[in-house]
Motif scaffolding. Structure first.
Motif, PDB file in Angstrom:
ATOM      1  N   GLU A  30       0.825  -1.187   0.078  1.00 16.05           N
ATOM      2  CA  GLU A  30       0.088  -0.130   0.080  1.00 16.05           C
ATOM      3  C   GLU A  30       0.912   1.111   0.083  1.00 16.05           C
ATOM      4  O   GLU A  30       1.876   1.237   0.901  1.00 16.05           O
ATOM      5  CB  GLU A  30      -1.008   0.072   1.175  1.00 16.05           C
ATOM      6  CG  GLU A  30      -2.088  -0.953   1.072  1.00 16.05           C
ATOM      7  CD  GLU A  30      -3.009  -0.805   0.200  1.00 16.05           C
ATOM      8  OE1 GLU A  30      -3.250   0.569   0.016  1.00 16.05           O
ATOM      9  OE2 GLU A  30      -3.878  -1.641  -0.084  1.00 16.05           O
ATOM     10  N   ARG A  37       5.725   4.618   6.677  1.00 15.93           N
ATOM     11  CA  ARG A  37       7.012   3.780   7.073  1.00 15.93           C
ATOM     12  C   ARG A  37       8.338   5.005   6.842  1.00 15.93           C
ATOM     13  O   ARG A  37       9.214   4.893   7.684  1.00 15.93           O
ATOM     14  CB  ARG A  37       7.258   2.405   6.469  1.00 15.93           C
ATOM     15  CG  ARG A  37       8.597   1.647   6.743  1.00 15.93           C
ATOM     16  CD  ARG A  37       8.506   1.000   8.139  1.00 15.93           C
ATOM     17  NE  ARG A  37       7.083  -0.037   8.120  1.00 15.93           N
ATOM     18  CZ  ARG A  37       7.344  -1.183   7.923  1.00 15.93           C
ATOM     19  NH1 ARG A  37       8.556  -1.715   7.559  1.00 15.93           N
ATOM     20  NH2 ARG A  37       6.337  -2.025   7.761  1.00 15.93           N
ATOM     21  N   ALA A  71       1.085   2.888   3.251  1.00 17.77           N
ATOM     22  CA  ALA A  71       1.866   2.560   4.350  1.00 17.77           C
ATOM     23  C   ALA A  71       3.287   2.507   4.025  1.00 17.77           C
ATOM     24  O   ALA A  71       4.315   2.862   4.833  1.00 17.77           O
ATOM     25  CB  ALA A  71       1.424   0.909   4.277  1.00 17.77           C
TER      26      ALA A  71
END
Length: 400
Positions: free
Chosen positions: A314, A321, A317
């Motif tokens: 994704e 991160r 995501a």
């Protein structure tokens, strides 16, 4: 690096969303927030000083674009500039019994797509040209869709999400030969791609200051002499009535200074950003399964801009991160923040919904150094490989 102490160790690679204001720009605008704060319409000394500052800023912008200063209008942002150009020209077309057919593309910014959709609701026919896998519009497609009723063509110069730079010269000449009003959203191009409006028959063009190191809240609308648009906002007649309202003096001074610097440093900035693009692409090519989006040739895309998808992950995501590691990047376009649907631009170039949701964009600026970009891309490659390994392991476990 960013100047703020809070962000000292952060690497910012989201310059297609917004750029850091240059110190020289801040220095130029500050006096017009403290000492010379007059209204440019006033005839006293403070007002005259303000008017002179606006005039000088207009000349700096005109120099960047190689056009006449009286073809430059200041606005509050690129969105307003696009709306004024398209809806203003549509008003003129209707008032002068011109055709009500507009041609644009499937990868435009919402500030172009929105006015087009509005015109459709008002009885206009709007044709949305397709693009190929790299995001390029075909001149043959434009020719095939142009009719005697076509009165406006609007094609984005460079795309914010995939970095593809269109052959604007060919499209502009095609429109000019047929006496069709040609608009281009050049917000992403300013300061990165040379713009010569003396040689290109562009009818109108939009820029946004915060994309080339001026503050947010100021934009540019260029309208070629003898090309007419009618106002869509009404007020006191500032900016020749095209974009009325008391001028944002300090921001106008700022965009003038930013334009001056962008023009002066264009060549060296392009060379530096191209080297950064090569660095990004070299490292990302080693990530298994990664698919680059947009133009494959770096000379046909925005310098310093690299975009890709990594199916199975994704995009949001990945961004989070990276953020935890001090790296600012983007998934899709910041203008679409809060919208969960896959990017219409990525779908237009043939990506599936799942692939589009795995999109990432890196965009550098003159503030970025090659050393920090090396650090950033090595870090991002590690993040991508680790997330992909985790994703693959999870999928294997689910299958087992």
């Amino acid at each position: 690096m960013l100047a703020s102490d809070r962000y000292t160790n952060m690497i910012y690679l989201d310059n297609s969303a917004t750029t850091q204001v240059r110190p020289e720009v801040i220095d130029a605008m500050l006096p017009y927030m403290s000492r010379s704060w007059g209204n440019p319409s006033s005839i006293h000394a403070l007002g005259r000083d303000a008017k002179d500052a606006v005039t000088q800023a207009r000349e700096h912008v005109a120099a960047l674009l190689n056009c006449d200063a009286d073809e430059i209008y200041f606005s509050s942002c690129g969105t307003l500039s696009n709306n004024c150009a398209l809806l203003g020209r549509a008003r003129f077309a209707q008032a002068n019994d011109k055709g009500r057919h507009l041609i644009t593309t499937r990868i435009e910014h919402p500030s172009v797509a929105g006015p087009c959709q509005y015109l459709e609701s008002q009885g206009w026919k709007v044709t949305y040209l397709p693009v190929n896998r790299e995001g390029f519009v075909s001149l043959k497609d434009l020719e095939a869709q142009t009719t005697s009723e076509t009165s406006i063509i609007s094609i984005m110069w460079a795309n914010n999400e995939i970095g593809t730079v269109q052959d604007i010269a060919s499209f502009a000449r095609f429109a000019s030969e047929r006496n069709i009003f040609f608009h281009t959203d050049a917000v992403q191009a300013a300061g990165k791609i040379p713009i010569d409006l003396k040689s290109l028959p562009i009818s109108s063009l939009s820029l946004s200051g915060h994309k080339f190191h001026a503050p947010k809240g100021v934009g540019i609308l260029y309208v070629r002499k003898l090309q007419n648009i009618m106002p869509i906002v009404f007020g006191g007649g500032q900016e020749m009535g095209v974009v009325p309202g008391t001028e944002g003096l300090s921001n106008i001074v700022a965009i003038g200074k930013a334009a001056e610097l962008a023009g002066r440093e264009m060549n060296q900035n392009r060379e530096k950003l191209l080297a950064i693009s090569k660095l990004f692409k070299q490292h990302l090519s080693q990530v298994d399964g990664l698919i680059f989006t947009g133009a494959s040739l770096l000379t046909q895309r925005l310098p310093g801009h690299v975009s890709f998808v990594l199916p199975g992950l994704e995009g949001e995501a990945i961004v989070m991160r990276a953020d935890l590691k001090g790296l600012c990047i983007s998934s899709g376009s910041a203008c679409h923040k809060g919208i969960i649907e896959p990017s219409s631009v990525l779908k237009a170039v043939g990506l599936s919904d799942q692939q589009a949701k795995a999109s990432i964009r890196l965009s550098a600026s003159s503030f970025n150094t090659l050393d920090e970009c090396t650090e950033a891309i090595e870090l991002l490659a590690k993040i991508l490989n680790a997330m992909k390994l985790s994703s693959d392991a999870g999928l294997s476990g689910a299958i087992a």
